[in-house]
Design a protein around this motif. Structure first.
Motif, PDB file in Angstrom:
ATOM      1  N   LYS A 327     -19.005  26.357  -7.418  1.00 28.44           N
ATOM      2  CA  LYS A 327     -17.610  25.645  -7.382  1.00 28.44           C
ATOM      3  C   LYS A 327     -16.787  26.747  -7.813  1.00 28.44           C
ATOM      4  CE  LYS A 327     -14.924  22.177 -10.056  1.00 28.44           C
ATOM      5  NZ  LYS A 327     -14.818  21.411 -11.581  1.00 28.44           N
ATOM      6  N   GLY A 328     -15.473  26.628  -7.162  1.00 24.39           N
ATOM      7  CA  GLY A 328     -14.328  27.642  -7.525  1.00 24.39           C
ATOM      8  C   GLY A 328     -14.613  28.895  -6.925  1.00 24.39           C
ATOM      9  N   LEU A 329     -15.280  29.294  -6.030  1.00 18.17           N
ATOM     10  CA  LEU A 329     -15.276  30.704  -5.522  1.00 18.17           C
ATOM     11  C   LEU A 329     -13.991  31.196  -5.119  1.00 18.17           C
ATOM     12  CD1 LEU A 329     -16.903  33.225  -4.904  1.00 18.17           C
ATOM     13  CD2 LEU A 329     -17.298  32.278  -2.641  1.00 18.17           C
ATOM     14  N   VAL A 330     -13.165  30.583  -4.199  1.00 13.78           N
ATOM     15  CA  VAL A 330     -12.083  31.078  -3.679  1.00 13.78           C
ATOM     16  C   VAL A 330     -10.888  31.060  -4.930  1.00 13.78           C
ATOM     17  CG1 VAL A 330     -10.244  30.475  -1.960  1.00 13.78           C
ATOM     18  CG2 VAL A 330     -12.428  30.029  -1.416  1.00 13.78           C
ATOM     19  N   ASP A 331     -10.819  30.199  -5.719  1.00 16.29           N
ATOM     20  CA  ASP A 331     -10.064  29.863  -6.689  1.00 16.29           C
ATOM     21  C   ASP A 331     -10.279  31.026  -7.533  1.00 16.29           C
ATOM     22  OD1 ASP A 331      -8.966  27.678  -6.122  1.00 16.29           O
ATOM     23  OD2 ASP A 331     -10.196  26.248  -7.550  1.00 16.29           O
ATOM     24  N   TRP A 332     -11.494  31.826  -7.710  1.00 11.31           N
ATOM     25  CA  TRP A 332     -11.888  32.729  -8.556  1.00 11.31           C
ATOM     26  C   TRP A 332     -11.244  34.061  -7.771  1.00 11.31           C
ATOM     27  CZ3 TRP A 332     -17.063  35.285  -8.885  1.00 11.31           C
ATOM     28  CH2 TRP A 332     -17.183  36.411  -9.932  1.00 11.31           C
ATOM     29  N   TRP A 333     -11.513  34.057  -6.591  1.00 10.84           N
ATOM     30  CA  TRP A 333     -10.916  35.370  -5.691  1.00 10.84           C
ATOM     31  C   TRP A 333      -9.467  35.462  -5.774  1.00 10.84           C
ATOM     32  CZ3 TRP A 333     -12.435  39.423  -3.175  1.00 10.84           C
ATOM     33  CH2 TRP A 333     -11.360  39.862  -2.157  1.00 10.84           C
ATOM     34  N   ASN A 334      -8.915  34.344  -5.678  1.00  9.78           N
ATOM     35  CA  ASN A 334      -7.338  34.394  -5.749  1.00  9.78           C
ATOM     36  C   ASN A 334      -6.884  34.733  -7.065  1.00  9.78           C
ATOM     37  OD1 ASN A 334      -7.310  33.592  -3.059  1.00  9.78           O
ATOM     38  ND2 ASN A 334      -7.085  31.469  -3.385  1.00  9.78           N
ATOM     39  N   THR A 335      -7.501  34.355  -8.056  1.00 12.03           N
ATOM     40  CA  THR A 335      -7.027  34.325  -9.450  1.00 12.03           C
ATOM     41  C   THR A 335      -7.062  35.781  -9.982  1.00 12.03           C
ATOM     42  OG1 THR A 335      -7.218  31.773  -9.842  1.00 12.03           O
ATOM     43  CG2 THR A 335      -6.865  33.675 -11.504  1.00 12.03           C
ATOM     44  N   GLU A 336      -8.374  36.424  -9.670  1.00  7.46           N
ATOM     45  CA  GLU A 336      -8.821  37.470 -10.209  1.00  7.46           C
ATOM     46  C   GLU A 336      -9.467  38.497  -9.380  1.00  7.46           C
ATOM     47  OE1 GLU A 336     -10.045  39.931 -13.487  1.00  7.46           O
ATOM     48  OE2 GLU A 336      -8.547  38.264 -13.215  1.00  7.46           O
ATOM     49  N   LEU A 337     -10.573  38.184  -8.371  1.00 10.04           N
ATOM     50  CA  LEU A 337     -11.117  39.270  -7.825  1.00 10.04           C
ATOM     51  C   LEU A 337     -10.449  39.917  -6.599  1.00 10.04           C
ATOM     52  CD1 LEU A 337     -14.645  37.758  -7.264  1.00 10.04           C
ATOM     53  CD2 LEU A 337     -14.077  39.384  -8.892  1.00 10.04           C
ATOM     54  N   LYS A 338      -9.413  39.249  -6.133  1.00 11.04           N
ATOM     55  CA  LYS A 338      -9.035  40.047  -4.894  1.00 11.04           C
ATOM     56  C   LYS A 338      -8.323  41.243  -5.183  1.00 11.04           C
ATOM     57  CE  LYS A 338      -4.394  37.788  -5.376  1.00 11.04           C
ATOM     58  NZ  LYS A 338      -3.569  39.165  -5.895  1.00 11.04           N
ATOM     59  N   ASP A 339      -8.094  41.809  -6.449  1.00 10.95           N
ATOM     60  CA  ASP A 339      -7.615  42.937  -6.892  1.00 10.95           C
ATOM     61  C   ASP A 339      -8.694  43.768  -7.760  1.00 10.95           C
ATOM     62  OD1 ASP A 339      -5.034  42.448  -5.782  1.00 10.95           O
ATOM     63  OD2 ASP A 339      -4.493  41.058  -7.608  1.00 10.95           O
ATOM     64  N   ARG A 340      -9.787  43.434  -7.866  1.00  8.15           N
ATOM     65  CA  ARG A 340     -10.688  44.168  -8.622  1.00  8.15           C
ATOM     66  C   ARG A 340     -11.537  45.217  -7.965  1.00  8.15           C
ATOM     67  NH1 ARG A 340      -7.321  43.856 -12.587  1.00  8.15           N
ATOM     68  NH2 ARG A 340      -7.464  41.789 -13.794  1.00  8.15           N
ATOM     69  N   THR A 341     -11.046  46.121  -7.393  1.00  7.65           N
ATOM     70  CA  THR A 341     -11.725  47.061  -6.370  1.00  7.65           C
ATOM     71  C   THR A 341     -12.482  48.046  -7.472  1.00  7.65           C
ATOM     72  OG1 THR A 341      -9.751  48.814  -6.432  1.00  7.65           O
ATOM     73  CG2 THR A 341      -9.588  46.843  -4.816  1.00  7.65           C
ATOM     74  N   PRO A 342     -13.381  48.859  -6.630  1.00  9.43           N
ATOM     75  CA  PRO A 342     -14.174  49.725  -7.462  1.00  9.43           C
ATOM     76  C   PRO A 342     -13.204  50.834  -7.914  1.00  9.43           C
ATOM     77  CG  PRO A 342     -15.140  49.194  -5.131  1.00  9.43           C
ATOM     78  CD  PRO A 342     -13.832  48.480  -5.157  1.00  9.43           C
ATOM     79  N   ALA A 343     -12.147  51.066  -7.034  1.00  7.41           N
ATOM     80  CA  ALA A 343     -11.195  52.163  -7.623  1.00  7.41           C
ATOM     81  C   ALA A 343     -10.316  51.907  -8.887  1.00  7.41           C
ATOM     82  CB  ALA A 343      -9.909  52.473  -6.545  1.00  7.41           C
ATOM     83  N   TRP A 344     -10.306  50.466  -8.898  1.00  4.31           N
ATOM     84  CA  TRP A 344      -9.635  50.057 -10.145  1.00  4.31           C
ATOM     85  C   TRP A 344     -10.568  50.034 -11.341  1.00  4.31           C
ATOM     86  CZ3 TRP A 344     -11.819  45.742 -12.508  1.00  4.31           C
ATOM     87  CH2 TRP A 344     -11.104  45.159 -13.719  1.00  4.31           C
ATOM     88  N   ALA A 345     -11.855  49.677 -11.226  1.00  2.00           N
ATOM     89  CA  ALA A 345     -13.080  49.660 -12.135  1.00  2.00           C
ATOM     90  C   ALA A 345     -13.297  51.150 -12.531  1.00  2.00           C
ATOM     91  CB  ALA A 345     -14.277  49.017 -11.722  1.00  2.00           C
ATOM     92  N   ALA A 346     -13.387  51.923 -11.750  1.00  2.00           N
ATOM     93  CA  ALA A 346     -13.534  53.309 -12.223  1.00  2.00           C
ATOM     94  C   ALA A 346     -12.628  53.924 -13.100  1.00  2.00           C
ATOM     95  CB  ALA A 346     -13.296  54.279 -10.869  1.00  2.00           C
ATOM     96  N   GLU A 347     -11.382  53.415 -12.827  1.00  2.00           N
ATOM     97  CA  GLU A 347     -10.308  53.842 -14.217  1.00  2.00           C
ATOM     98  C   GLU A 347     -10.673  53.292 -15.456  1.00  2.00           C
ATOM     99  OE1 GLU A 347      -7.640  56.077 -14.039  1.00  2.00           O
ATOM    100  OE2 GLU A 347      -8.402  56.638 -12.000  1.00  2.00           O
ATOM    101  N   THR A 349     -13.632  51.772 -16.427  1.00  2.00           N
ATOM    102  CA  THR A 349     -15.046  52.068 -16.909  1.00  2.00           C
ATOM    103  C   THR A 349     -15.291  53.588 -17.179  1.00  2.00           C
ATOM    104  OG1 THR A 349     -16.099  52.211 -14.712  1.00  2.00           O
ATOM    105  CG2 THR A 349     -15.921  50.038 -15.754  1.00  2.00           C
ATOM    106  N   SER A 350     -14.561  54.459 -16.499  1.00  2.00           N
ATOM    107  CA  SER A 350     -14.702  56.070 -16.366  1.00  2.00           C
ATOM    108  C   SER A 350     -15.917  56.062 -15.630  1.00  2.00           C
ATOM    109  CB  SER A 350     -14.950  56.638 -17.750  1.00  2.00           C
ATOM    110  OG  SER A 350     -16.261  56.088 -18.348  1.00  2.00           O
ATOM    111  N   LEU A 351     -16.553  55.478 -14.786  1.00  2.00           N
ATOM    112  CA  LEU A 351     -17.544  55.719 -13.812  1.00  2.00           C
ATOM    113  C   LEU A 351     -17.040  56.276 -12.518  1.00  2.00           C
ATOM    114  CD1 LEU A 351     -19.899  52.125 -14.029  1.00  2.00           C
ATOM    115  CD2 LEU A 351     -20.028  54.624 -15.444  1.00  2.00           C
ATOM    116  N   TYR A 352     -17.795  56.738 -11.613  1.00  2.00           N
ATOM    117  CA  TYR A 352     -17.269  57.316 -10.317  1.00  2.00           C
ATOM    118  C   TYR A 352     -17.271  56.211  -9.399  1.00  2.00           C
ATOM    119  CZ  TYR A 352     -18.122  61.996 -11.823  1.00  2.00           C
ATOM    120  OH  TYR A 352     -18.062  63.144 -12.206  1.00  2.00           O
TER     121      TYR A 352
END
Length: 827
Positions: A327-347, A349-352
């Motif tokens: 329940k709520g997958l698309v809502d989660w995507w629109n609210t949070e996930l759409k911008d959470r790219t690996p490039a963003w996470a690398a900054e 977490t300090s991971l590659y």
């Protein structure tokens, strides 16, 4: 006086050491006069008798079955039971330590009372031996007096590792019949409540998971310490050998942690993440799974036309996606996930970025796969969000109740208690003034921790501050909060004001503040039931059978609680008289096996005692081809209805895995007020920067290690000598520090250092370790005791709790052990 020897009479010593019989044989023990030569001749001809007793290891929560070898009344060996599903004839390095614990010379030898009214680290308690009658009468008198005054809420019972219905299971009834909201308060908030409540927010269960490791093709582990201390450690090593050495294809493993430990060293991919940022990594993995179309459609659902519309940065129309068991997958995507790219996470977490992307693709394509986590990920101010993000990955790849996935543990087929507590409830218990009182830890209170399970770390500070009131009497079972709670110095001040009853067999820090010592048996002396911690899902329960008679004048904690209960005035006392003792309780539990015999033939108390374990295979639930099914006796053929799934598997309002948490949403006003979170996002797994108190510039992490033994290893030389597997130690455990970090501060390898936070400082010795992040220092948590026994005392490094700030996740109540920042300098 020497408190470690208090109460050990000459006769008791001779009995415990096995020398009384020998002295009696030569005329020194009060028996018939026998010459030394006659005694030697008798000893030479008398056959030795070896007995094997079934028991359960007590060194961690795993509950491994053990065979205890006793010859001529003395335990001399412990092996894993070959017919126990967890141990399978094997033990971890902690397993044999039971003999050291049993024969620990620093054990309490019997009940004692304090004679020195002053309390403090440098104060001798002045313990003197008393009878059990006097000890139990003293506790009951205090409790009866509080009840007579309408102040029964000022009694608290705190416990650590609960085992079964015959110990921790008795406590809730004691609290409800006596009339105190503070009976009992568990240590779960100082253990892993962050894990189970994160899961509750999404799947409605609120428990630890069981795992089908043997059939998994990939494990993604966040801060788990799978080969160090993750339960069940012994079985983990066994299944690791299968997954990595026998199974085809070999199970792929990615391990996420802050330093190279045994688990990371043995994994295919090791990700050394910045502390508190695990959730960012999980969000980026979810982003990749969705944008690359890797989700498990039979579980998650799909777009109505089959076209993937999850594109980075772009919103999706919810009406175009047909959800199945989420329940709520698309809502989660629109609210949070759409911008959470690996490039963003690398900054963050300090991971590659390349490692994040590779991990996401492997996790999304290597079915079945499991994402699991422990307090390395959730012991931070943002812990509930980190945990939710990781747990959500299992939904995206359809691992819930699937072969090679994760599930929840089923309970044993116990019979009912000897009598029903409801029949012994008086008007005070039902309607007394205690009903209007909040818990001392403010668990469940809008001004405290509304959604938490326990908040033991708050009990001492709250009582000291009189918030919401001051306690009068506190009793401890298998917990040592001066040592285990962060900023335990506050507990020392709090316990100075209280009447303290401690039931530990050992002289721990909290026991040194006790007014009464009511020492428990060690586990090789107990009769005790213990349903399994989550293992493989199918129900299992073990029985501890005493290998020897109690060496000293100790008493099983469950019986101590029953005996106190018998002394409480009114119907409550009659209830405990009807219970009689814990053996009676256990015998009634075993009656349930008559109608549901175990796979090994256990069908009553005697067969349970003989085999040591009851279990029923297989796990009855399975997710197959988009449906949840139940076992029919031969296969998974019984299709479950949506109502059945809601009742048994996903206990949420929707009966689905809620990526938009209805539970959190229903408490949105409180969460927004207390945490400052955006009401539009707080019900979703989302990213939030953790708050790191302490005032330093380095993260301090104090992970458990293989020889930790849940605090009991501190006074065992063999455990101490092997405590730190990476750098060694023997006489100490070393503070791991990256060489570059150390050199910047003028710290040489192996030298003495001082760690400081806003709370104070401790000292220890450091070792250069390139496997440690430059921004993080690491050391095991076993050392630094100022009590606990002769080998535990005054052993560097100092106790990490003394510089750990008492900060907790407001939603889960999880104590944030891994989030304090400290400074380090040469000592």
């Amino acid at each position: 006086m020497d408190i470690l020897n208090t109460g050990l009479s000459r006769r008791r010593f001779l009995q415990a050491s096995g020398t009384a019989g020998a002295l009696g044989a030569v005329g020194l023990g009060g028996g018939a006069l026998t010459t030394l030569h006659e005694a030697e001749a008798q000893a030479a001809t008398a056959p030795s008798e070896t007995k094997i007793t079934k028991n359960i290891c007590h060194q961690c929560p795993a509950r491994c079955g053990i065979d205890v070898y006793t010859t001529d009344g003395r335990v001399h060996a412990i092996y894993g039971s070959a017919d126990h599903p967890i141990s399978n004839g094997k033990l971890c390095p902690k397993g044999p330590l039971g003999t050291y614990i049993l024969y620990d010379p620093d054990r309490f030898k019997g009940p004692m009372k304090r004679t020195n009214p002053n309390k403090g680290r440098d104060e001798d308690p002045g313990f003197v031996p008393i009878s059990w009658e006097e000890a139990l009468d003293t506790v009951a008198e205090r409790l009866n007096t509080l009840r007579d005054k309408g102040e029964s809420h000022r009694f608290a019972l705190c416990y650590g590792r609960g085992w079964g219905a015959s110990c921790a299971g008795l406590q809730g009834t004691f609290g409800s019949l006596y009339g105190s909201p503070n009976v009992a308060i568990g240590h779960s908030s100082m253990c892993s409540d962050g894990s189970i409540i994160s899961k509750k927010a999404l799947d409605g269960i609120g428990s630890y998971n069981a795992y089908d490791y043997a059939n998994a093709n990939m494990l993604l582990m966040f801060g788990v310490g799978f080969l160090e201390a993750f339960r069940p450690y012994n079985n983990n090593m066994q299944v690791w050998g299968y997954m990595r050495g026998v199974k085809v294809p070999k199970t792929r493993i990615t391990a996420v942690d802050i330093h190279i430990n045994t688990t990371l060293a043995g994994s295919d991919r090791a990700l050394m993440i910045k502390p508190g940022t695990d959730g960012a990594l999980a969000l980026a993995i979810a982003h990749v799974i969705l944008t690359e179309g890797l989700w498990e459609r039979p579980f998650v659902g799909d777009f109505t036309d089959g076209v993937n519309r999850f594109k980075t940065g772009e919103r999706v129309d919810p009406s175009l996606f047909e959800e199945k068991w989420v329940k709520g997958l698309v809502d989660w995507w629109n609210t949070e996930l759409k911008d959470r790219t690996p490039a963003w996470a690398a900054e963050v977490t300090s991971l590659y970025e390349r490692d994040i992307l590779a991990t996401a693709r492997e996790f999304g394509t290597t079915r079945p796969s499991i994402a699991l986590f422990e307090r390395g990920a959730h012991a931070h101010s943002n812990g509930v969000l980190n945990g939710m993000a990781i747990h959500a990955l299992n939904a995206l790849v359809g691992s819930f109740y699937a072969k090679g996935g994760l599930m929840y543990q089923m309970g044993p087929s116990y019979g009912p208690m000897p009598v029903d507590a409801k029949d012994f409830t008086d008007d005070y218990a039902a309607n007394g003034p205690w009903k209007a009182q909040p818990r001392i830890d403010l668990k469940g209170d809008k001004d405290g921790y509304l959604l938490a399970n326990n908040m033991l770390q708050e009990l001492g500070p709250n009582s000291l501050a009189g918030k919401p009131y001051k306690l009068d009497t506190v009793m401890f079972y298998l917990t040592n909060p001066i040592w285990t709670a962060p900023n335990g110095q506050v507990w020392e001040e709090a316990l100075k004001e209280l009447f303290v009853v401690d039931t530990s067999p050992f002289p721990g820090e909290s026991a040194m503040f006790a007014d009464l010592i009511l020492p428990d048996h060690t586990y090789l002396e107990r009769l005790q039931d213990a349903p399994t911690y989550p293992f493989k899902g199918w129900p299992m329960t073990q029985l501890r059978v005493p290998a020897v008679k109690p060496l000293y004048d100790t008493q099983y904690y469950g019986d101590t609680l029953i005996e106190i209960g018998k002394r409480i005035k009114g119907p409550m006392g009659e209830y405990y008289k009807a219970l009689d003792n814990t053996e009676n309780v256990i015998r009634h539990l075993a009656k349930g096996f008559a109608t549901d015999p175990g796979d090994n033939g256990v069908n009553d108390f005697e067969s349970w005692k003989e085999k040591g374990v009851w279990y029923k295979k297989p796990y009855i639930y399975r997710f197959v081809d988009g449906e949840f099914r139940k076992w029919d006796g031969a296969d998974y053929t019984i299709v479950m209805s949506e109502d059945e799934v809601k009742a048994d598997l996903f206990k949420t309002d929707s009966g689905k895995f809620e990526l938009r948490s209805g539970w959190l949403e229903s408490n949105a006003d409180w969460i927004a007020q207390k945490t400052g979170r955006d009401p539009r996002k707080l019900m979703f797994p989302h990213w939030e920067e953790p708050v790191h108190p302490g005032g330093g510039d380095l993260y301090m992490v104090t992970p458990k290690v293989a020889m930790h033994a849940e605090g009991r290893g501190a006074n065992l030389p063999v455990a101490i000598a092997n405590l730190q597997p990476v750098l060694g130690g023997r006489k100490t455990v070393y503070i791991e520090i990256n060489p570059a970090t150390a050199r910047e501060r003028g710290i040489a390898d192996g030298t003495k250092v001082r760690l400081s936070s806003d709370l104070g400082s401790i000292e220890g010795y450091c070792k250069y370790y390139e496997g440690c992040r430059p921004d993080t220092i690491v050391f095991p948590m076993e050392h630094g005791h100022w009590a606990m026994g002769r080998w535990a005392k005054d052993r560097l490094p100092g106790h990490c709790g003394e510089i750990t700030v008492n900060q907790s996740d407001r939603i889960t109540g999880q104590c944030s052990y891994y989030t304090t920042k400290v400074s380090i300098a040469p000592a």
